[in-house]
Design a protein around this motif. Structure first.
Motif, mmCIF file in Angstrom:
data_model
loop_
_atom_site.group_PDB
_atom_site.id
_atom_site.type_symbol
_atom_site.label_atom_id
_atom_site.label_comp_id
_atom_site.label_asym_id
_atom_site.label_seq_id
_atom_site.Cartn_x
_atom_site.Cartn_y
_atom_site.Cartn_z
ATOM 1 N N LYS A 151 -8.137 -5.830 -11.243
ATOM 2 C CA LYS A 151 -9.418 -6.909 -10.435
ATOM 3 C C LYS A 151 -8.474 -7.444 -9.545
ATOM 4 O O LYS A 151 -7.356 -7.970 -9.518
ATOM 5 N N CYS A 152 -9.186 -7.095 -8.463
ATOM 6 C CA CYS A 152 -8.606 -7.875 -7.308
ATOM 7 C C CYS A 152 -8.496 -9.569 -7.534
ATOM 8 O O CYS A 152 -9.421 -9.772 -7.363
ATOM 9 N N GLU A 153 -7.319 -10.609 -6.955
ATOM 10 C CA GLU A 153 -7.180 -11.530 -6.975
ATOM 11 C C GLU A 153 -7.682 -12.743 -6.134
ATOM 12 O O GLU A 153 -8.329 -13.500 -6.062
ATOM 13 N N ARG A 154 -7.772 -11.293 -5.250
ATOM 14 C CA ARG A 154 -8.004 -12.916 -3.766
ATOM 15 C C ARG A 154 -9.879 -11.841 -3.102
ATOM 16 O O ARG A 154 -10.478 -13.459 -3.394
ATOM 17 N N SER A 184 -4.445 -7.317 -13.630
ATOM 18 C CA SER A 184 -4.965 -8.337 -11.745
ATOM 19 C C SER A 184 -3.644 -7.675 -10.716
ATOM 20 O O SER A 184 -2.991 -8.200 -11.292
ATOM 21 N N VAL A 201 -3.547 -7.336 -5.985
ATOM 22 C CA VAL A 201 -4.577 -7.330 -4.831
ATOM 23 C C VAL A 201 -3.984 -6.084 -4.460
ATOM 24 O O VAL A 201 -3.765 -5.287 -4.613
ATOM 25 N N CYS A 202 -6.021 -5.659 -4.158
ATOM 26 C CA CYS A 202 -6.127 -4.427 -4.031
ATOM 27 C C CYS A 202 -5.894 -4.589 -2.486
ATOM 28 O O CYS A 202 -5.452 -4.698 -1.492
ATOM 29 N N CYS A 239 -7.227 -5.832 0.445
ATOM 30 C CA CYS A 239 -6.727 -7.581 0.718
ATOM 31 C C CYS A 239 -5.756 -7.139 1.124
ATOM 32 O O CYS A 239 -4.772 -8.051 2.045
#
Length: 139
Positions: A85-88, A123, A125-126, A129
């Motif tokens: 899961k990306c946090e952004r 979690s 950052v992808c 992002c």
């Protein structure tokens, strides 16, 4: 899944079409309504529970509610299956990767803790992002 209903098939088709996208039960209801196959929310939740139990769907509980995502694995063992899961941007990506097996084994052997791969959500950052952040930093 030995027995399947028309509703379950329709819900599964909607999830498959969404691919890597996570979706709420309400969004599935809207997709089905648009397709001319309206299904009540209670039925959708019931079918999603069955699909999750069968290993065909991931259920992700977040602070924004429950999201569901298709898991196309044929073997339904899912030891190599987890979610990022990306946090952004909030996107959730389904990943099959044998590299985590060594970590699972270590945690079980050394820390006496067995990971549930179906419920594992990492979690961070992808790449998209991270790239955008890098571009902003150069300006």
């Amino acid at each position: 899944m030995p027995y399947t209903t028309k509703q379950r098939q329709a819900i599964l088709r909607c999830l498959e079409r969404r691919g890597d996208a996570s979706v709420t039960a309400g969004e599935l209801a809207e997709d089905l309504r648009v397709e001319g196959f309206p299904v009540g929310l209670a039925t959708i939740y019931r079918q999603l529970e069955r699909l999750e139990a069968a290993g065909v769907v991931h259920k992700v509980n977040t602070e924004d509610g429950a999201f569901y995502q298709y898991c196309g694995r044929d073997d339904h063992d899912h030891r190599d299956c987890f979610l990022l899961k990306c946090e952004r941007c909030g996107r959730i990506r389904h990943v099959d990767c044998t590299q985590l097996q060594a970590l699972y084994d270590h945690l079980e052997r050394e820390h006496h803790f067995r990971i549930n791969p179906r419920g594992t959500l990492l979690s961070g950052v992808c790449d998209q992002c991270a790239k955008e952040e890098e571009q902003r930093g150069k300006q």
